[in-house]
Design a protein around this motif. Structure first.
Motif, PDB file in Angstrom:
ATOM      1  N   UNK A   8       0.806  -1.215   0.000  1.00 45.40           N
ATOM      2  CA  UNK A   8       0.000   0.000   0.000  1.00 45.40           C
ATOM      3  C   UNK A   8       0.848   1.278   0.000  1.00 45.40           C
ATOM      4  N   UNK A   9       1.886   1.365   0.830  1.00 44.88           N
ATOM      5  CA  UNK A   9       2.744   2.546   0.775  1.00 44.88           C
ATOM      6  C   UNK A   9       3.421   2.706  -0.575  1.00 44.88           C
ATOM      7  N   UNK A  10       3.802   1.581  -1.221  1.00 39.23           N
ATOM      8  CA  UNK A  10       4.445   1.670  -2.530  1.00 39.23           C
ATOM      9  C   UNK A  10       3.492   2.281  -3.538  1.00 39.23           C
ATOM     10  N   UNK A  11       2.210   1.856  -3.443  1.00 40.41           N
ATOM     11  CA  UNK A  11       1.229   2.440  -4.351  1.00 40.41           C
ATOM     12  C   UNK A  11       1.098   3.936  -4.120  1.00 40.41           C
ATOM     13  N   UNK A  12       1.137   4.304  -2.831  1.00 38.06           N
ATOM     14  CA  UNK A  12       1.023   5.724  -2.521  1.00 38.06           C
ATOM     15  C   UNK A  12       2.186   6.515  -3.079  1.00 38.06           C
ATOM     16  N   UNK A  13       3.384   5.977  -2.901  1.00 37.45           N
ATOM     17  CA  UNK A  13       4.565   6.665  -3.440  1.00 37.45           C
ATOM     18  C   UNK A  13       4.488   6.757  -4.956  1.00 37.45           C
ATOM     19  N   UNK A  14       4.044   5.647  -5.600  1.00 36.80           N
ATOM     20  CA  UNK A  14       3.926   5.666  -7.050  1.00 36.80           C
ATOM     21  C   UNK A  14       2.935   6.704  -7.527  1.00 36.80           C
ATOM     22  N   UNK A  15       1.818   6.816  -6.790  1.00 35.00           N
ATOM     23  CA  UNK A  15       0.814   7.808  -7.153  1.00 35.00           C
ATOM     24  C   UNK A  15       1.342   9.226  -7.011  1.00 35.00           C
ATOM     25  N   UNK A  16       2.108   9.453  -5.929  1.00 33.77           N
ATOM     26  CA  UNK A  16       2.690  10.781  -5.726  1.00 33.77           C
ATOM     27  C   UNK A  16       3.684  11.119  -6.830  1.00 33.77           C
ATOM     28  N   UNK A  17       4.516  10.142  -7.198  1.00 32.09           N
ATOM     29  CA  UNK A  17       5.500  10.378  -8.261  1.00 32.09           C
ATOM     30  C   UNK A  17       4.809  10.671  -9.582  1.00 32.09           C
ATOM     31  N   UNK A  18       3.747   9.912  -9.865  1.00 30.24           N
ATOM     32  CA  UNK A  18       3.013  10.136 -11.107  1.00 30.24           C
ATOM     33  C   UNK A  18       2.392  11.529 -11.113  1.00 30.24           C
ATOM     34  N   UNK A  19       1.824  11.942  -9.990  1.00 32.23           N
ATOM     35  CA  UNK A  19       1.202  13.264  -9.894  1.00 32.23           C
ATOM     36  C   UNK A  19       2.234  14.373 -10.082  1.00 32.23           C
ATOM     37  N   UNK A  20       3.415  14.187  -9.472  1.00 34.14           N
ATOM     38  CA  UNK A  20       4.479  15.175  -9.618  1.00 34.14           C
ATOM     39  C   UNK A  20       4.966  15.241 -11.064  1.00 34.14           C
ATOM     40  N   UNK A  21       5.115  14.072 -11.666  1.00 30.95           N
ATOM     41  CA  UNK A  21       5.566  14.022 -13.055  1.00 30.95           C
ATOM     42  C   UNK A  21       4.549  14.694 -13.984  1.00 30.95           C
ATOM     43  N   UNK A  22       3.274  14.391 -13.759  1.00 25.97           N
ATOM     44  CA  UNK A  22       2.237  14.967 -14.612  1.00 25.97           C
ATOM     45  C   UNK A  22       2.139  16.478 -14.436  1.00 25.97           C
ATOM     46  N   UNK A  54       0.452   8.951 -18.959  1.00 25.32           N
ATOM     47  CA  UNK A  54       0.362  10.291 -18.363  1.00 25.32           C
ATOM     48  C   UNK A  54      -0.371  11.252 -19.302  1.00 25.32           C
ATOM     49  N   UNK A  55      -0.010  11.226 -20.566  1.00 26.74           N
ATOM     50  CA  UNK A  55      -0.625  12.135 -21.534  1.00 26.74           C
ATOM     51  C   UNK A  55      -2.101  11.821 -21.727  1.00 26.74           C
ATOM     52  N   UNK A  56      -2.440  10.536 -21.709  1.00 26.25           N
ATOM     53  CA  UNK A  56      -3.853  10.149 -21.804  1.00 26.25           C
ATOM     54  C   UNK A  56      -4.648  10.736 -20.635  1.00 26.25           C
ATOM     55  N   UNK A  57      -4.084  10.595 -19.437  1.00 24.67           N
ATOM     56  CA  UNK A  57      -4.770  11.098 -18.242  1.00 24.67           C
ATOM     57  C   UNK A  57      -4.908  12.611 -18.272  1.00 24.67           C
ATOM     58  N   UNK A  58      -3.848  13.297 -18.682  1.00 24.80           N
ATOM     59  CA  UNK A  58      -3.873  14.757 -18.720  1.00 24.80           C
ATOM     60  C   UNK A  58      -4.783  15.274 -19.825  1.00 24.80           C
ATOM     61  N   UNK A  59      -4.830  14.546 -20.944  1.00 23.31           N
ATOM     62  CA  UNK A  59      -5.736  14.912 -22.029  1.00 23.31           C
ATOM     63  C   UNK A  59      -7.189  14.752 -21.571  1.00 23.31           C
ATOM     64  N   UNK A  60      -7.489  13.638 -20.890  1.00 22.69           N
ATOM     65  CA  UNK A  60      -8.842  13.393 -20.387  1.00 22.69           C
ATOM     66  C   UNK A  60      -9.266  14.458 -19.379  1.00 22.69           C
ATOM     67  N   UNK A  61      -8.293  14.975 -18.635  1.00 26.03           N
ATOM     68  CA  UNK A  61      -8.580  16.011 -17.642  1.00 26.03           C
ATOM     69  C   UNK A  61      -8.652  17.403 -18.259  1.00 26.03           C
ATOM     70  N   UNK A  62      -8.334  17.504 -19.541  1.00 24.49           N
ATOM     71  CA  UNK A  62      -8.385  18.793 -20.220  1.00 24.49           C
ATOM     72  C   UNK A  62      -7.207  19.696 -19.927  1.00 24.49           C
ATOM     73  N   UNK A  63      -6.117  19.119 -19.389  1.00 24.38           N
ATOM     74  CA  UNK A  63      -4.954  19.929 -19.011  1.00 24.38           C
ATOM     75  C   UNK A  63      -3.965  20.113 -20.152  1.00 24.38           C
TER      76      UNK A  63
END
Length: 271
Positions: A8-22, A54-63
């Motif tokens: 669970x912590x690994x998932x959290x860290x991965x999510x944070x890294x993805x958010x920072x990268x995006x 990442x680009x798919x997610x950001x495109x879907x979010x309209x960013x």
């Protein structure tokens, strides 16, 4: 239990890294106007698939707006024209390979037209060795490349006009000057390249000047890296019956290569 606690912590860290990268990706795209998948892979040290997710997610979010090979700012639409310096560092390796392959087509004693752009700017440097060359261009930057390496057997004609954000000189004066010329070869870049809509630009006056360039030329060569495919600018300035040779890089996908072969143009993939 232990597995659950460690996962669970690994998932959290991965999510944070993805958010920072995006967040960094969005900031970079908004600053530059556009960016490629290859640049992002190199910057973050992650896989091509990760960046595309990442680009798919950001495109879907309209960013941002996901395009073939990368992404553009949400404000970057058919009438948006990026500046010369913003485009100069994008796909620079591919542009120089394309320029070298295109330059090999030029023979001594030729009259050559060179449209404005960053790929044609790279091409100019590869043409410095050609003997008895006459160059006609609507780019002051390209003219400066030849003037900084002056030789007695070269003539450089700079067509004047109104300067665009991409450093092209365009408009009625440039168009009128081209109407009396006869060029052996013309090298043109494009803001957008599309199988259906041909070559396009966000600038209406640049489209008019490019059409005059094409009308004055016996052979027309498109020099454009793979990221230009699938983009459509405000105004089409050339259809595929206007183009003789397409020079691009290996990043062009196989389906697009097939589509280009069907146009009847010679397709050159720069090594």
């Amino acid at each position: 239990m232990n597995t659950s606690e460690s996962t669970e912590p690994a998932r959290g860290r991965g999510g944070q890294l993805a958010a920072q990268r995006q967040a960094t990706i969005v900031a970079e795209v908004n600053s530059r106007g556009a960016i490629t998948v290859a640049e992002l892979v190199e910057r973050f040290g992650v896989s091509d698939m990760t960046i595309r997710r990442d680009l798919d997610a950001l495109d879907s979010s309209g960013l941002l707006h996901k395009v073939h090979g990368g992404a553009t700012s949400v404000g970057l639409r058919s009438a948006h024209e990026p500046g010369f310096d913003a485009k100069l560092t994008q796909e620079s390796t591919a542009k120089h390979a394309i320029a070298q392959a295109a330059a090999s087509r030029v023979r001594p004693d030729s009259a050559v037209g060179i449209g404005a752009g960053t790929t044609t700017y790279a091409l100019a440097r590869h043409l410095l060795r050609i003997e008895n060359l006459t160059v006609v261009t609507n780019s002051a930057r390209i003219a400066d490349v030849f003037h900084s390496n002056s030789r007695s057997d070269r003539t450089v004609v700079l067509i004047g006009g109104i300067r665009t954000p991409s450093d092209a000189l365009v408009g009625p004066i440039a168009t009128a000057a081209l109407q009396s010329l006869h060029l052996d070869m013309l090298f043109l870049g494009a803001h957008g390249v599309d199988a259906e809509h041909g070559l396009s630009t966000p600038n209406l006056m640049e489209a008019e000047t490019n059409r005059a360039f094409i009308a004055a030329s016996r052979q027309v060569v498109l020099v454009a890296d793979h990221t230009k495919w699938g983009t459509i600018g405000l105004s089409t300035f050339a259809g595929w019956n206007d183009i003789n040779i397409i020079v691009t890089d290996p990043g062009l996908p196989p389906p697009t290569r097939k589509a280009m072969h069907r146009t009847g143009c010679e397709l050159v993939i720069a090594p």
